[in-house]
Design an enzyme around this catalytic site. Structure first.
Site, short mmCIF file in Angstrom:
data_model
loop_
_atom_site.label_atom_id
_atom_site.label_comp_id
_atom_site.label_asym_id
_atom_site.label_seq_id
_atom_site.Cartn_x
_atom_site.Cartn_y
_atom_site.Cartn_z
CB SER A 42 -0.98 -0.05 1.17
OG SER A 42 -2.00 0.90 1.04
CD GLU A 76 -5.63 -4.74 -3.58
OE1 GLU A 76 -5.67 -4.24 -2.44
OE2 GLU A 76 -4.59 -5.15 -4.12
CG HIS A 87 -5.57 -2.58 0.57
ND1 HIS A 87 -4.88 -2.47 -0.62
CD2 HIS A 87 -5.07 -1.62 1.38
CE1 HIS A 87 -4.00 -1.47 -0.52
NE2 HIS A 87 -4.10 -0.95 0.69
#
Length: 533
Positions: A202, A331, A425
């Site tokens: 990320s 995600e 995610h």
């Protein structure tokens, strides 16, 4: 047989005494720069003061200042677990895990950059414990970088005192300083400074790619891994500039100066205006800065990031290194089930967003029913991330270096009372580090007690951690006993390696439309109108 790395190791600042964890030698809380406090707040990292004698490196250093999230699920695992260290602006510390037999082992180095939207996280979070990767043959380094308004703040007076006429990417300068520490010291821990892989997820994936793009990263790394993010963010976008930070476009309704909260009935008096002079801003308490100021995120500052990296990577001016990049199947699963849309609503949204590319996008999406339209719309966040990773892999392959693209698909069982999110995610982190039984990182809501004992999860974690270490060793994730992973040659034909249960990655046809939109809306305007810094 030569002895393993001794308990006491020499660094350029002094000697360190480590500890042992799971049979691995671990050195925690190593300062890699001076504390960025007082007149050093917002400054580029300065050299750490040398010490006499042997400094104990058996406890993690302070986490950088961030908000608690004790009522969130899961909590902020950097600061809200029972054994979390405290927070402080004095937070520039790193940690090393090594299983080297001797200081001349020259093992590959894996340098981890945590995610957390530039506002939370730390190098000590349990999900990124380096024991397993060290056992597989890597020297693992994690570190802390400044967050929020401490790590991403520009000011004209900071520009002037920097010597580079630039400010605002303090967190990236922390990263560069820690990588320079690795170059100077990691050989004494059995690592090879000429074989360093930077990897992150990320925000950390973005920062990993920024090291690849930045002239300051030259010579510091040999390979890079980006998990669910790349150089311009999660999905491709124009990078904000320092000029835009100093001269923001007007927004309707006004804005709270300096991050102060607007008043209202019962809200009490307005807070005092935020100071504008740098000396007064440095006089603010840590709590005031965190409460009243906001970090701007990564920007084109003219120094760390000389130009919008969309231009840098498109033209091949980035540092030529091997890359392994990818994204997750679900995600956006942490945001809840996709909002239902009808096929007509979906088509209208696509036409507004894609204009003359709408028909091609609609055909590539394959949506012909309301249910399919809902799924396609819900996958937009995922598809945008996947496109950025695929584009990044293509751009790096064009430099003549090795590139590998993955699509992670393993959804872990949720904790009691939580809904299943899928391959969400940040969900891959515990598989990469093979730390399934440790507390997970937000927004992953998996159950460590279940995931840490599940045979399928354990198998995938063993494979992924091996892929990652193999890549760090040679630039190729393939190895004995692992399913073959084909290299990514180009975006016209390359598909992602599925890591986990069988699933179909976003199609080349759909990604081709993303490519055309990227060229039309981002790359072409950048080429014709140079961005100001």
């Amino acid at each position: 047989m030569r002895a393993a790395i001794p308990d006491t190791v020499k660094t350029d600042a002094g000697q360190l005494s480590g500890t042992t964890q799971g049979g691995i030698r671990v050195f925690k809380g190593i300062p890699f720069a001076a504390a960025p406090v007082g007149p050093l707040r917002w400054r580029e990292p300065q050299p750490v003061a040398k010490w006499d004698g042997v400094r104990k490196a058996d406890a993690y250093g302070h986490a950088c200042v961030q908000n608690n999230a004790k009522q969130r699920f899961p909590v902020n695992s950097a600061v809200d677990l029972p054994d979390s260290p405290g927070m402080s602006e004095d937070c520039l510390y790193l940690n090393v895990w090594t299983n080297a037999n001797n200081a001349n082992a020259k093992l590959p180095v894996m340098f981890w950059i945590y995610g957390g939207a530039y506002t939370e996280g730390a190098g000590h979070m349990p999900a990124q414990d380096g024991v397993t990767l060290a056992k597989k043959g890597a020297v693992v380094v994690t570190f802390n970088y400044r967050l929020g308004p401490f790590g991403f703040y520009s000011h004209p007076e900071l520009d002037a005192e920097s010597g580079h006429n630039a400010s605002g990417n303090q967190a990236m300068l922390d990263t560069i300083a820690a990588l320079k520490w690795v170059q100077a010291n990691i050989a004494n821990f059995g690592g090879d400074p000429k074989n360093v892989t930077v990897f992150g997820e990320s925000a950390g994936a973005v920062m990993s790619a920024v090291v690849v793009g930045s002239p300051l990263g030259k010579g510091l790394i040999n390979r890079a891994i980006s998990e669910s993010g790349a150089y311009s963010g999660l999905a491709v976008a124009r990078m904000p500039t320092r000029q835009q930070i100093y001269n923001p476009a007007p927004r309707g309704g006004g804005r709270a100066g300096g991050g102060g909260r607007p008043g209202g009935p019962g809200a009490g008096p307005e807070p005092a205006p935020l100071p504008t002079a740098l000396v007064d801003l440095r006089a603010l308490s840590t709590e005031e800065v965190q409460r009243r100021m906001r970090g701007q995120g990564m920007i084109v500052d003219g120094y760390v990031i000389p130009e919008d990296f969309n231009l840098t990577f498109a033209s091949g001016r980035q540092n030529a290194v091997d890359v392994l990049v990818g994204s997750n199947k679900d995600e956006g699963g942490f945001q809840g089930p996709p909002r239902p849309v009808t096929l007509a609503q979906f088509e209208q949204q696509v036409r507004q967003q894609y204009g003359d590319l709408a028909d091609e996008f609609l055909k590539a999406s394959g949506a012909k029913t309301d249910e399919e339209a809902t799924a396609a719309a819900g996958n937009a966040f995922r598809d945008g991330i996947h496109h950025h990773e695929r584009l990044y892999a293509d751009q790096m392959a064009k430099t003549g270096k090795k590139a590998w693209l993955y699509f992670f698909t393993k959804g872990a069982p949720p904790a009691p009372g939580q809904r299943a999110q899928g391959a969400v995610h940040a969900g891959e982190i515990k598989y990469v580090f093979n730390t399934l039984g440790n507390p997970r990182i937000y927004p992953d809501n998996s159950d460590p007690a279940v995931v840490g004992k599940d045979p399928e999860d354990l198998k995938i974690a063993d494979q992924m951690s091996s892929y990652w270490v193999n890549f760090a060793k040679t630039g190729d994730p393939n190895g004995k006993g692992l399913p073959p992973w084909p290299a990514f040659k180009n975006k016209e034909s390359g598909q992602a390696m599925v890591l986990g249960p069988a699933a179909t990655p976003p199609t080349i046809a759909l990604m081709t439309v993303y490519d055309k939109q990227y060229e039309k809306n981002i790359l072409t305007p950048l080429k014709t109108v140079p961005a100001t810094k």
